[in-house]
Scaffold this active site. Structure first.
Site, PDB file in Angstrom:
ATOM      1  N   ASP A  81      -9.214  -5.013  -8.384  1.00 36.48           N
ATOM      2  CA  ASP A  81      -8.071  -4.448  -7.826  1.00 36.48           C
ATOM      3  C   ASP A  81      -7.034  -5.459  -7.894  1.00 36.48           C
ATOM      4  O   ASP A  81      -7.278  -6.742  -8.059  1.00 36.48           O
ATOM      5  CB  ASP A  81      -8.375  -3.948  -6.497  1.00 36.48           C
ATOM      6  CG  ASP A  81      -8.859  -5.084  -5.565  1.00 36.48           C
ATOM      7  OD1 ASP A  81      -8.003  -5.713  -4.879  1.00 36.48           O
ATOM      8  OD2 ASP A  81      -9.968  -5.049  -5.429  1.00 36.48           O
ATOM      9  N   ASP A 170      -5.616   2.461   1.509  1.00 35.05           N
ATOM     10  CA  ASP A 170      -6.415   1.022   1.640  1.00 35.05           C
ATOM     11  C   ASP A 170      -5.945   0.986   3.505  1.00 35.05           C
ATOM     12  O   ASP A 170      -4.647   0.894   3.686  1.00 35.05           O
ATOM     13  CB  ASP A 170      -5.683   0.063   1.128  1.00 35.05           C
ATOM     14  CG  ASP A 170      -5.942  -1.602   1.540  1.00 35.05           C
ATOM     15  OD1 ASP A 170      -6.713  -1.631   2.480  1.00 35.05           O
ATOM     16  OD2 ASP A 170      -5.526  -2.526   1.047  1.00 35.05           O
ATOM     17  N   GLU A 172      -6.960  -1.146   6.775  1.00 35.04           N
ATOM     18  CA  GLU A 172      -7.676  -2.423   7.075  1.00 35.04           C
ATOM     19  C   GLU A 172      -6.694  -3.126   8.280  1.00 35.04           C
ATOM     20  O   GLU A 172      -5.504  -2.352   8.693  1.00 35.04           O
ATOM     21  CB  GLU A 172      -7.902  -3.164   6.042  1.00 35.04           C
ATOM     22  CG  GLU A 172      -6.646  -3.527   5.033  1.00 35.04           C
ATOM     23  CD  GLU A 172      -7.075  -4.705   4.148  1.00 35.04           C
ATOM     24  OE1 GLU A 172      -7.870  -5.764   4.446  1.00 35.04           O
ATOM     25  OE2 GLU A 172      -7.080  -4.262   2.867  1.00 35.04           O
TER      26      GLU A 172
END
Length: 282
Positions: A81, A170, A172
């Site tokens: 990534d 994503d 987090e």
């Protein structure tokens, strides 16, 4: 000639001394006075620039880093990534080293688009990789729906061509402030659901969820409700994937290091290349 009596003098001296001591005590209680001689405190750590967040940015700080994983008996397919800070990527060398798929950061929040997205996204495709896009969610900036639309409009769409993976949320630690973005666990679950529902309505696909187990427990209360529909991409830099968030029995992707060859972030897809193709095709 007047006579000074020692008792009167003694009482006056004690009164003056007492007043001076009281004044000194008052001064010492003022903010910072007691530590006037101490060295100045270190300034707070400078926050990263908005837009600079990327997958796994907070993993080592919060979860630490262990040894590299052992070779698995189960077939896995290497991937990477990347984000804007990596600029021009040597895709040919990655391909030759065995990397067969990639995810590229497209957007963040409702305010940032990766200026290197097109070159990174097309560069991975041109060497033969299956690729997809990811969005770094910032739930304190705008609703899940607003950010999902921003993501799709900024490169996070999907097509059934066998070479395009579904988009990734994503979600987090907040690199710019409080870990859970000021949300309660229930509010965080609602925000994620809003994003996922909007993404599916726009693309027809269930987005992949990238997260770390410790963050998921802290910020969603270890919510179980997405495991049946949304593939899991787990972040853990150690020899095994460890405990998974509730609701998932197995990970689809594992980000296992931030110090791999060429680009740092390396990942393992849980299956052979044909399973990567199957995810791309939906």
């Amino acid at each position: 000639m007047p006579v000074h009596r020692s008792g009167t003098y003694g009482r006056s001296f004690r009164a003056v001394a007492g007043a001076l001591l009281a004044t000194l005590a008052l001064v010492l209680t003022l903010p910072g006075a007691a530590n006037a001689a101490d060295p100045p405190a270190d300034p707070p750590a400078e926050l990263p620039a908005r837009g600079s967040a990327h997958m796994g940015m907070g993993v080592i700080a919060h979860d630490g880093q262990g040894r590299m994983p052992r070779d698995e008996r189960v077939v896995q397919t290497e991937g990477v990534d990347v984000a804007g800070y990596q600029g021009d990527v040597d895709w040919a060398s990655l391909w030759n080293s065995g990397v067969k798929w990639a995810y590229v950061k497209a957007t963040e929040g409702n305010y940032y688009k990766n200026p290197s997205f097109s070159s990174q996204y097309n560069g991975s495709y041109n060497v033969g990789m299956i690729r997809g896009a990811y969005h770094f969610g910032t739930p304190n900036d705008a609703s899940g729906a607003v950010q999902a639309n921003y993501f799709v409009d900024g490169g996070g769409g999907w097509s059934r061509d066998g070479r395009t993976l579904p988009g990734v949320l994503d979600i987090e630690w907040n690199p710019y402030g409080e870990s859970c973005y000021g949300k309660t666990q229930a509010q965080m679950v609602d925000w994620i659901r809003d994003f996922l529902n909007t993404y599916k309505a726009r693309t027809g696909r269930d987005a992949v969820i990238y997260t770390a187990t410790s963050w998921w427990i802290e910020c969603t209360g270890n919510y179980t409700g997405f495991g049946a529909t949304n593939p899991l991409w787990i972040a853990r830099y150690n020899t095994t994937v460890g405990e998974l968030p509730a609701g998932w029995d197995v990970q689809t992707i594992w980000q296992y290091t931030s110090t791999g060859p060429y680009v740092g972030d390396h990942d393992r897809f849980n299956g052979a290349l044909d399973r990567v193709v199957a995810l791309a095709n939906g």
